[in-house]
Design a protein around this motif. Structure first.
Motif, PDB file in Angstrom:
ATOM      1  N   ILE A 183      -4.503  -7.074 -13.766  1.00 34.78           N
ATOM      2  CA  ILE A 183      -4.380  -7.924 -12.577  1.00 34.78           C
ATOM      3  C   ILE A 183      -2.968  -8.479 -12.464  1.00 34.78           C
ATOM      4  O   ILE A 183      -2.390  -8.525 -11.366  1.00 34.78           O
ATOM      5  CB  ILE A 183      -5.409  -9.071 -12.624  1.00 34.78           C
ATOM      6  N   ARG A 184      -2.382  -8.859 -13.585  1.00 35.22           N
ATOM      7  CA  ARG A 184      -1.011  -9.374 -13.553  1.00 35.22           C
ATOM      8  C   ARG A 184      -0.014  -8.299 -13.136  1.00 35.22           C
ATOM      9  O   ARG A 184       1.059  -8.604 -12.605  1.00 35.22           O
ATOM     10  CB  ARG A 184      -0.633  -9.939 -14.927  1.00 35.22           C
ATOM     11  N   LEU A 214       2.257  -3.051  -6.343  1.00 29.83           N
ATOM     12  CA  LEU A 214       2.308  -3.081  -4.883  1.00 29.83           C
ATOM     13  C   LEU A 214       3.736  -2.871  -4.380  1.00 29.83           C
ATOM     14  O   LEU A 214       3.962  -2.197  -3.370  1.00 29.83           O
ATOM     15  CB  LEU A 214       1.746  -4.399  -4.354  1.00 29.83           C
ATOM     16  N   VAL A 215       4.697  -3.456  -5.081  1.00 31.59           N
ATOM     17  CA  VAL A 215       6.103  -3.257  -4.717  1.00 31.59           C
ATOM     18  C   VAL A 215       6.450  -1.774  -4.789  1.00 31.59           C
ATOM     19  O   VAL A 215       7.079  -1.216  -3.884  1.00 31.59           O
ATOM     20  CB  VAL A 215       7.034  -4.073  -5.651  1.00 31.59           C
ATOM     21  N   ASN A 234       4.593   0.218  -1.928  1.00 31.86           N
ATOM     22  CA  ASN A 234       5.155  -0.006  -0.599  1.00 31.86           C
ATOM     23  C   ASN A 234       6.532   0.630  -0.428  1.00 31.86           C
ATOM     24  O   ASN A 234       6.897   1.029   0.680  1.00 31.86           O
ATOM     25  CB  ASN A 234       5.226  -1.507  -0.317  1.00 31.86           C
ATOM     26  N   GLU A 235       7.272   0.752  -1.520  1.00 33.95           N
ATOM     27  CA  GLU A 235       8.594   1.375  -1.425  1.00 33.95           C
ATOM     28  C   GLU A 235       8.492   2.890  -1.278  1.00 33.95           C
ATOM     29  O   GLU A 235       9.307   3.507  -0.573  1.00 33.95           O
ATOM     30  CB  GLU A 235       9.431   1.048  -2.663  1.00 33.95           C
ATOM     31  N   PHE A 236       7.482   3.507  -1.905  1.00 32.91           N
ATOM     32  CA  PHE A 236       7.461   4.973  -1.968  1.00 32.91           C
ATOM     33  C   PHE A 236       6.292   5.647  -1.250  1.00 32.91           C
ATOM     34  O   PHE A 236       6.234   6.870  -1.204  1.00 32.91           O
ATOM     35  CB  PHE A 236       7.457   5.419  -3.440  1.00 32.91           C
ATOM     36  N   LYS A 237       5.394   4.878  -0.661  1.00 40.51           N
ATOM     37  CA  LYS A 237       4.190   5.476  -0.084  1.00 40.51           C
ATOM     38  C   LYS A 237       4.486   6.459   1.052  1.00 40.51           C
ATOM     39  O   LYS A 237       3.664   7.340   1.336  1.00 40.51           O
ATOM     40  CB  LYS A 237       3.236   4.391   0.418  1.00 40.51           C
ATOM     41  N   ASP A 238       5.619   6.312   1.690  1.00 45.98           N
ATOM     42  CA  ASP A 238       5.981   7.233   2.776  1.00 45.98           C
ATOM     43  C   ASP A 238       6.975   8.298   2.325  1.00 45.98           C
ATOM     44  O   ASP A 238       7.609   8.959   3.146  1.00 45.98           O
ATOM     45  CB  ASP A 238       6.570   6.442   3.956  1.00 45.98           C
ATOM     46  N   TYR A 253      -7.185  -7.719  -3.607  1.00 47.00           N
ATOM     47  CA  TYR A 253      -5.767  -7.521  -3.919  1.00 47.00           C
ATOM     48  C   TYR A 253      -5.099  -6.512  -2.983  1.00 47.00           C
ATOM     49  O   TYR A 253      -3.929  -6.189  -3.163  1.00 47.00           O
ATOM     50  CB  TYR A 253      -5.606  -7.094  -5.380  1.00 47.00           C
ATOM     51  N   LYS A 254      -5.883  -6.047  -1.997  1.00 45.09           N
ATOM     52  CA  LYS A 254      -5.352  -5.133  -0.975  1.00 45.09           C
ATOM     53  C   LYS A 254      -4.690  -3.904  -1.596  1.00 45.09           C
ATOM     54  O   LYS A 254      -3.536  -3.556  -1.298  1.00 45.09           O
ATOM     55  CB  LYS A 254      -4.381  -5.868  -0.046  1.00 45.09           C
ATOM     56  N   LEU A 255      -5.448  -3.256  -2.463  1.00 46.41           N
ATOM     57  CA  LEU A 255      -4.967  -2.052  -3.133  1.00 46.41           C
ATOM     58  C   LEU A 255      -5.309  -0.852  -2.249  1.00 46.41           C
ATOM     59  O   LEU A 255      -6.398  -0.277  -2.343  1.00 46.41           O
ATOM     60  CB  LEU A 255      -5.622  -1.928  -4.516  1.00 46.41           C
TER      61      LEU A 255
END
Length: 221
Positions: A126-127, A133-134, A137-141, A165-167
């Motif tokens: 969890i930590r 997420l960082v 979000n940087e590489f998902k596209d 946690y919006k995974l």
């Protein structure tokens, strides 16, 4: 990542008070005739076990230990680590997603995929989420995705954690906790832990996190 949840093939005995890897290796070499030494070798491996190092220590044990039931189990563990080391073809994974549908690692073929072993009950997992997420979000596209493999046993907390946690990546599990079939295939004895696979299904990194992971992805992508 220094803080982890560690589960071993064996219960760690009282004698394991050594704090350094060097001290543990000395213990191994001083006790080649004891099956308990197998537990010390696993502790030498720690969070990022090197199968070559573990195999070398294992081969130094007496034959009676290597051929014992515990020795045979440990030898299979070493071989599992070897089969899932950098440069090897990533073994297939198929488990059920949150909708109850089967989903496979091969469904993401053609992308760089981070296989993320975690669980909703694991505080260190969890930590690690904000940092993960960082990365996502940087590489998902950029031809990158994550496949979350949960070591949960109950569906509800697993589903709740993913939503809270919006995974937003794909999640699968067989709800077998430490008996997770994918975890067994990849020799996962601690979480959070990950495997980075390239578009051809080859393992290119193991247990890279945070900025180290992002640097690796920038290099690859």
């Amino acid at each position: 990542m220094k803080k982890i949840f560690l589960a071993t093939l064996f219960l760690l005995p009282i004698l394991l008070f050594a704090q350094t890897k060097e001290e543990l290796i000395k213990q191994v070499k001083a006790n080649p005739d004891k099956t308990e030494t197998l537990k010390i070798i696993q502790k030498v491996g720690g969070y990022t076990p090197d199968y070559k190092e573990l195999n070398s220590l294992f081969k130094g044990l007496d034959k009676s230990v290597r051929k014992s039931d515990e020795g045979k189990v440990f030898e299979r563990y070493i071989k599992t680590l070897e089969r899932t080391s950098v440069g090897k073809k990533a073994p297939g994974i198929t488990q059920f997603d949150l909708k109850g549908e089967p989903y496979s690692l091969s469904d993401l073929q053609g992308k760089y995929v981070l296989i993320d072993f975690w669980a909703s009950w694991c505080p260190d997992c969890i930590r690690a989420i904000p940092d993960l997420l960082v990365t996502y979000n940087e590489f998902k596209d950029k031809n990158f995705d994550i496949l979350g493999v949960s070591f949960d046993r109950e569906f509800a907390p697993w589903e709740k954690a993913v939503k809270n946690y919006k995974l937003d990546w794909k999640h699968i599990s067989d709800l077998q906790s430490w008996g997770n079939a994918a975890g067994q295939v990849y020799g996962v004895k601690s979480i959070p832990q990950n495997i980075l696979v390239d578009p051809k299904g080859i393992i290119v990194a193991r247990n890279v996190h945070g900025e180290e992971l992002r640097a690796k992805l920038r290099e690859l992508l």
